[in-house]
Design an enzyme around this catalytic site. Sequence first.
Site, PDB file in Angstrom:
ATOM      1  N   HIS A  24       0.820  -1.204   0.000  1.00 15.59           N
ATOM      2  CA  HIS A  24       0.000   0.000   0.000  1.00 15.59           C
ATOM      3  C   HIS A  24       0.859   1.261   0.000  1.00 15.59           C
ATOM      4  CE1 HIS A  24      -3.687  -2.405   1.580  1.00 15.59           C
ATOM      5  NE2 HIS A  24      -3.550  -2.485   0.274  1.00 15.59           N
ATOM      6  N   CYS A  65     -14.469  -5.921   1.552  1.00 17.01           N
ATOM      7  CA  CYS A  65     -13.401  -5.906   0.544  1.00 17.01           C
ATOM      8  C   CYS A  65     -12.093  -6.236   1.254  1.00 17.01           C
ATOM      9  CB  CYS A  65     -13.324  -4.576  -0.189  1.00 17.01           C
ATOM     10  SG  CYS A  65     -13.620  -3.122   0.792  1.00 17.01           S
ATOM     11  N   HIS A  67      -8.210  -8.936   0.598  1.00 21.68           N
ATOM     12  CA  HIS A  67      -7.223  -9.561  -0.282  1.00 21.68           C
ATOM     13  C   HIS A  67      -7.195 -11.068  -0.087  1.00 21.68           C
ATOM     14  CE1 HIS A  67      -5.840  -5.525   1.000  1.00 21.68           C
ATOM     15  NE2 HIS A  67      -5.661  -5.365  -0.290  1.00 21.68           N
ATOM     16  N   GLU A  85     -15.578 -10.613   9.079  1.00 20.00           N
ATOM     17  CA  GLU A  85     -15.964  -9.228   9.334  1.00 20.00           C
ATOM     18  C   GLU A  85     -17.415  -9.080   9.793  1.00 20.00           C
ATOM     19  OE1 GLU A  85     -14.930  -6.307   6.380  1.00 20.00           O
ATOM     20  OE2 GLU A  85     -13.055  -7.329   5.906  1.00 20.00           O
ATOM     21  N   GLU A 110      -4.225   2.094  -2.905  1.00 20.57           N
ATOM     22  CA  GLU A 110      -4.852   0.826  -3.259  1.00 20.57           C
ATOM     23  C   GLU A 110      -4.690   0.700  -4.770  1.00 20.57           C
ATOM     24  OE1 GLU A 110      -5.842  -1.493  -1.422  1.00 20.57           O
ATOM     25  OE2 GLU A 110      -6.728  -0.716   0.422  1.00 20.57           O
ATOM     26  N   GLU A 112      -5.242  -2.291  -7.241  1.00 18.16           N
ATOM     27  CA  GLU A 112      -5.753  -3.650  -7.116  1.00 18.16           C
ATOM     28  C   GLU A 112      -6.380  -4.182  -8.396  1.00 18.16           C
ATOM     29  OE1 GLU A 112      -6.672  -3.604  -2.370  1.00 18.16           O
ATOM     30  OE2 GLU A 112      -8.372  -3.220  -3.692  1.00 18.16           O
TER      31      GLU A 112
END
Length: 169
Positions: A24, A65, A67, A85, A110, A112
Amino acid sequence: MEELVVLVTPEDQVLGQMEKMKAHETGLLHRAFSVFLFNENGEMLLQKRAAKKYHSPDQWTNAVCSHPKVNETYLEAANRRLNEELGISTVLNEKFNFIYKAEVGQNLWEHELDHVFVGKFEGDFNLNEDEVSEVRYISMNDLEIEMTEKPEHFTEWFKIILKEYKEHL
């Protein structure tokens, strides 16, 4: 334990792994996924990121959201994070993927290759307070109004992903 992300080419060929914070900081392209959940009324679920998140705290974003881990499929990762979450599980369908890059504050990026999943959920949540402070459903019309009037209340990537979502579906 440090969290790693999977670095990839734009064609999703694995280049290696990197510690998430470093990825990041440098803005290197890595794998990610986003989940959009809707209720029976067609309202979208939003989550408010926990105040202690290292970037974009207290901002609203899509349901989940994150990874994928190494050797984890995008779908496996999406299901894992729904449980971690929000404390839920539901059927997800992948709709599209795209690449984006967004500055998220504090010199963090970000960048991605994001696989976007959609699902439906009606029921109770068991929120992980380290990740999520609250959730709510909102109509697409009310969401557009709120995002126009108070864009600072939403994560940068959600603004980008929502635009892509509308173009693809």
